[in-house]
Design a protein around this motif. Structure first.
Motif, PDB file in Angstrom:
ATOM      1  N   LYS A 154      46.015  11.622 -11.241  1.00  0.00           N
ATOM      2  CA  LYS A 154      46.038  12.315 -12.533  1.00  0.00           C
ATOM      3  C   LYS A 154      44.629  12.669 -12.982  1.00  0.00           C
ATOM      4  O   LYS A 154      44.403  13.744 -13.552  1.00  0.00           O
ATOM      5  CB  LYS A 154      46.715  11.424 -13.574  1.00  0.00           C
ATOM      6  N   ARG A 155      43.675  11.815 -12.690  1.00  0.00           N
ATOM      7  CA  ARG A 155      42.296  12.022 -13.133  1.00  0.00           C
ATOM      8  C   ARG A 155      41.615  13.147 -12.340  1.00  0.00           C
ATOM      9  O   ARG A 155      40.908  13.979 -12.930  1.00  0.00           O
ATOM     10  CB  ARG A 155      41.496  10.731 -12.974  1.00  0.00           C
ATOM     11  N   TYR A 156      41.822  13.167 -11.020  1.00  0.00           N
ATOM     12  CA  TYR A 156      41.079  14.105 -10.171  1.00  0.00           C
ATOM     13  C   TYR A 156      41.909  15.275  -9.665  1.00  0.00           C
ATOM     14  O   TYR A 156      41.338  16.316  -9.320  1.00  0.00           O
ATOM     15  CB  TYR A 156      40.468  13.348  -8.987  1.00  0.00           C
ATOM     16  N   GLY A 157      43.194  15.104  -9.566  1.00  0.00           N
ATOM     17  CA  GLY A 157      44.046  16.197  -9.129  1.00  0.00           C
ATOM     18  C   GLY A 157      44.137  16.375  -7.633  1.00  0.00           C
ATOM     19  O   GLY A 157      45.180  16.734  -7.105  1.00  0.00           O
ATOM     20  N   SER A 158      43.043  16.141  -6.934  1.00  0.00           N
ATOM     21  CA  SER A 158      43.035  16.316  -5.480  1.00  0.00           C
ATOM     22  C   SER A 158      42.067  15.334  -4.843  1.00  0.00           C
ATOM     23  O   SER A 158      41.127  14.841  -5.492  1.00  0.00           O
ATOM     24  CB  SER A 158      42.628  17.744  -5.105  1.00  0.00           C
ATOM     25  N   LEU A 159      42.290  15.065  -3.557  1.00  0.00           N
ATOM     26  CA  LEU A 159      41.379  14.182  -2.821  1.00  0.00           C
ATOM     27  C   LEU A 159      40.017  14.831  -2.636  1.00  0.00           C
ATOM     28  O   LEU A 159      38.993  14.135  -2.604  1.00  0.00           O
ATOM     29  CB  LEU A 159      41.984  13.819  -1.470  1.00  0.00           C
ATOM     30  N   ASP A 160      39.993  16.156  -2.517  1.00  0.00           N
ATOM     31  CA  ASP A 160      38.700  16.838  -2.385  1.00  0.00           C
ATOM     32  C   ASP A 160      37.839  16.576  -3.622  1.00  0.00           C
ATOM     33  O   ASP A 160      36.638  16.282  -3.503  1.00  0.00           O
ATOM     34  CB  ASP A 160      38.911  18.345  -2.205  1.00  0.00           C
ATOM     35  N   ALA A 161      38.454  16.664  -4.789  1.00  0.00           N
ATOM     36  CA  ALA A 161      37.707  16.429  -6.025  1.00  0.00           C
ATOM     37  C   ALA A 161      37.264  14.970  -6.113  1.00  0.00           C
ATOM     38  O   ALA A 161      36.150  14.670  -6.552  1.00  0.00           O
ATOM     39  CB  ALA A 161      38.564  16.800  -7.231  1.00  0.00           C
ATOM     40  N   LEU A 162      38.134  14.055  -5.713  1.00  0.00           N
ATOM     41  CA  LEU A 162      37.771  12.633  -5.734  1.00  0.00           C
ATOM     42  C   LEU A 162      36.633  12.347  -4.762  1.00  0.00           C
ATOM     43  O   LEU A 162      35.666  11.655  -5.106  1.00  0.00           O
ATOM     44  CB  LEU A 162      38.995  11.785  -5.392  1.00  0.00           C
ATOM     45  N   ASN A 163      36.734  12.861  -3.541  1.00  0.00           N
ATOM     46  CA  ASN A 163      35.689  12.623  -2.544  1.00  0.00           C
ATOM     47  C   ASN A 163      34.335  13.154  -3.010  1.00  0.00           C
ATOM     48  O   ASN A 163      33.295  12.521  -2.786  1.00  0.00           O
ATOM     49  CB  ASN A 163      36.071  13.284  -1.216  1.00  0.00           C
ATOM     50  N   LYS A 164      34.355  14.296  -3.675  1.00  0.00           N
ATOM     51  CA  LYS A 164      33.101  14.859  -4.175  1.00  0.00           C
ATOM     52  C   LYS A 164      32.534  13.994  -5.298  1.00  0.00           C
ATOM     53  O   LYS A 164      31.331  13.696  -5.330  1.00  0.00           O
ATOM     54  CB  LYS A 164      33.332  16.287  -4.665  1.00  0.00           C
ATOM     55  N   ALA A 165      33.410  13.568  -6.234  1.00  0.00           N
ATOM     56  CA  ALA A 165      32.954  12.756  -7.364  1.00  0.00           C
ATOM     57  C   ALA A 165      32.411  11.414  -6.909  1.00  0.00           C
ATOM     58  O   ALA A 165      31.455  10.887  -7.493  1.00  0.00           O
ATOM     59  CB  ALA A 165      34.100  12.553  -8.354  1.00  0.00           C
ATOM     60  N   TRP A 166      32.989  10.871  -5.866  1.00  0.00           N
ATOM     61  CA  TRP A 166      32.573   9.556  -5.365  1.00  0.00           C
ATOM     62  C   TRP A 166      31.492   9.649  -4.287  1.00  0.00           C
ATOM     63  O   TRP A 166      31.064   8.614  -3.775  1.00  0.00           O
ATOM     64  CB  TRP A 166      33.773   8.815  -4.788  1.00  0.00           C
ATOM     65  N   ASN A 167      31.052  10.868  -3.955  1.00  0.00           N
ATOM     66  CA  ASN A 167      30.085  11.050  -2.862  1.00  0.00           C
ATOM     67  C   ASN A 167      30.561  10.293  -1.617  1.00  0.00           C
ATOM     68  O   ASN A 167      29.832   9.519  -0.990  1.00  0.00           O
ATOM     69  CB  ASN A 167      28.693  10.556  -3.276  1.00  0.00           C
ATOM     70  N   ALA A 168      31.825  10.548  -1.266  1.00  0.00           N
ATOM     71  CA  ALA A 168      32.487   9.748  -0.243  1.00  0.00           C
ATOM     72  C   ALA A 168      31.953   9.969   1.170  1.00  0.00           C
ATOM     73  O   ALA A 168      32.282   9.198   2.079  1.00  0.00           O
ATOM     74  CB  ALA A 168      33.990  10.028  -0.262  1.00  0.00           C
ATOM     75  N   THR A 169      31.122  10.984   1.367  1.00  0.00           N
ATOM     76  CA  THR A 169      30.536  11.149   2.701  1.00  0.00           C
ATOM     77  C   THR A 169      29.570  10.011   3.039  1.00  0.00           C
ATOM     78  O   THR A 169      29.246   9.785   4.203  1.00  0.00           O
ATOM     79  CB  THR A 169      29.788  12.489   2.801  1.00  0.00           C
ATOM     80  N   PHE A 170      29.124   9.289   1.996  1.00  0.00           N
ATOM     81  CA  PHE A 170      28.278   8.115   2.202  1.00  0.00           C
ATOM     82  C   PHE A 170      29.014   7.115   3.082  1.00  0.00           C
ATOM     83  O   PHE A 170      30.116   6.677   2.776  1.00  0.00           O
ATOM     84  CB  PHE A 170      27.956   7.510   0.827  1.00  0.00           C
ATOM     85  N   TRP A 171      28.405   6.740   4.198  1.00  0.00           N
ATOM     86  CA  TRP A 171      28.986   5.778   5.148  1.00  0.00           C
ATOM     87  C   TRP A 171      30.379   6.208   5.634  1.00  0.00           C
ATOM     88  O   TRP A 171      31.225   5.375   5.949  1.00  0.00           O
ATOM     89  CB  TRP A 171      29.071   4.375   4.531  1.00  0.00           C
ATOM     90  N   SER A 172      30.619   7.524   5.666  1.00  0.00           N
ATOM     91  CA  SER A 172      31.885   8.043   6.199  1.00  0.00           C
ATOM     92  C   SER A 172      33.111   7.521   5.439  1.00  0.00           C
ATOM     93  O   SER A 172      34.094   7.068   6.017  1.00  0.00           O
ATOM     94  CB  SER A 172      32.024   7.698   7.690  1.00  0.00           C
ATOM     95  N   HIS A 173      33.033   7.632   4.108  1.00  0.00           N
ATOM     96  CA  HIS A 173      34.078   7.074   3.269  1.00  0.00           C
ATOM     97  C   HIS A 173      35.099   8.109   2.787  1.00  0.00           C
ATOM     98  O   HIS A 173      35.865   7.828   1.866  1.00  0.00           O
ATOM     99  CB  HIS A 173      33.459   6.395   2.039  1.00  0.00           C
ATOM    100  N   ASN A 174      35.110   9.299   3.380  1.00  0.00           N
ATOM    101  CA  ASN A 174      36.040  10.323   2.911  1.00  0.00           C
ATOM    102  C   ASN A 174      37.491   9.856   3.031  1.00  0.00           C
ATOM    103  O   ASN A 174      37.909   9.334   4.061  1.00  0.00           O
ATOM    104  CB  ASN A 174      35.859  11.615   3.717  1.00  0.00           C
ATOM    105  N   TYR A 175      38.258  10.069   1.944  1.00  0.00           N
ATOM    106  CA  TYR A 175      39.674   9.712   1.934  1.00  0.00           C
ATOM    107  C   TYR A 175      40.503  10.941   2.292  1.00  0.00           C
ATOM    108  O   TYR A 175      40.267  12.044   1.793  1.00  0.00           O
ATOM    109  CB  TYR A 175      40.081   9.200   0.550  1.00  0.00           C
ATOM    110  N   THR A 176      41.495  10.755   3.150  1.00  0.00           N
ATOM    111  CA  THR A 176      42.379  11.850   3.553  1.00  0.00           C
ATOM    112  C   THR A 176      43.821  11.628   3.101  1.00  0.00           C
ATOM    113  O   THR A 176      44.650  12.521   3.233  1.00  0.00           O
ATOM    114  CB  THR A 176      42.351  12.034   5.076  1.00  0.00           C
ATOM    115  N   GLU A 177      44.129  10.441   2.596  1.00  0.00           N
ATOM    116  CA  GLU A 177      45.436  10.129   2.016  1.00  0.00           C
ATOM    117  C   GLU A 177      45.208   9.236   0.795  1.00  0.00           C
ATOM    118  O   GLU A 177      44.337   8.359   0.812  1.00  0.00           O
ATOM    119  CB  GLU A 177      46.341   9.387   3.017  1.00  0.00           C
TER     120      GLU A 177
END
Length: 242
Positions: free
Chosen positions: A178-201
């Protein structure tokens, strides 16, 4: 001089002077209550909070209720000019509830479920806990809601802490969606590329844990936000039950 703030309740438009009182701990010693009342009057106490940790006395077995002792204490206090702020007892559940419905107990960050004990050792998300709290709260409201001696309600007790059970994990994921709407938006907000932390589900997201992920700051911050949201949601829900 004009009054700056409205009174807490129109039933007693004066300054409230008192505190928490737990007479259920010595019901077998009625002389203690009488001595307490004597001291209350000497200290000009005009209200006390009752029932904060009384669930086991109010409902000693599931579906079996005993409000008689509370009736007597409220009446005895009122006869001496002392009003009651009546509490909902959700801050400390009875043993039978935890034994029959273990999901109501909190799960620690390491995934282990707590044993029975302590205050605030319950899951705010658990449908069973909310159901059982609603039942006892509504029965108290029906019994004492119109009692002239009861001037205010005390909802729960010192809300705090967190639960990491699967119910809370799923609620956290729904909150994030509800907060982010999509995983792409969440990954960007969390800088998930750090240490390969991208979420796909969404199902890959778990609360911060000592044996899992605890270095992603976006995850840690949003978990705290979720815990605050869930605590407030539980409070509002319990308030509405009354």
């Amino acid at each position: 001089m004009a009054q700056r703030f409205a009174p807490a309740t129109p039933k007693f438009p004066h300054m409230l002077h008192g505190g928490d009182y737990n007479p259920e701990q010595w019901l077998d010693q009625p002389e203690v209550l009488e001595e307490d009342i004597r001291l209350f009057r000497k200290a000009h106490i005009n209200c006390v909070s009752l029932g904060i940790f009384s669930w086991a006395k109010l409902e000693p077995e599931e579906g079996v209720y005993d409000f008689g002792w509370l009736d007597e204490i409220i009446d005895r206090l009122y006869a001496n000019g002392i009003y009651t702020v009546l509490a909902t007892p959700s801050g400390a559940r009875p043993q039978w509830l935890a034994q029959k419905y273990p999901e109501v107990l909190r799960v620690r960050p390491d995934g282990l479920r707590n044993f029975y004990g302590h205050r605030q050792n319950h899951c705010y998300t658990s449908p069973i806990y909310r159901e059982k709290v609603a039942i006892i709260d509504r029965k108290l409201a029906e019994r004492f809601g119109d009692d002239p001696a009861v001037i205010l309600w005390h909802i729960g007790n010192e809300f705090g802490g967190e639960c990491h059970c699967e119910l809370c994990q799923n609620a956290f994921r729904a909150w994030l969606q509800k907060r982010y709407g999509s995983l792409d938006a969440l990954n960007k907000a969390w800088n998930a590329t750090f240490w390969s932390h991208n979420y796909t589900e969404w199902s890959q997201i778990e609360s911060p844990a000592p044996h899992g992920e605890n270095a992603v700051q976006g995850l840690a911050l949003d978990w705290k936000r979720f815990v605050s949201y869930q605590s407030i949601d539980f409070y509002k829900w319990e308030r509405d039950c009354v």
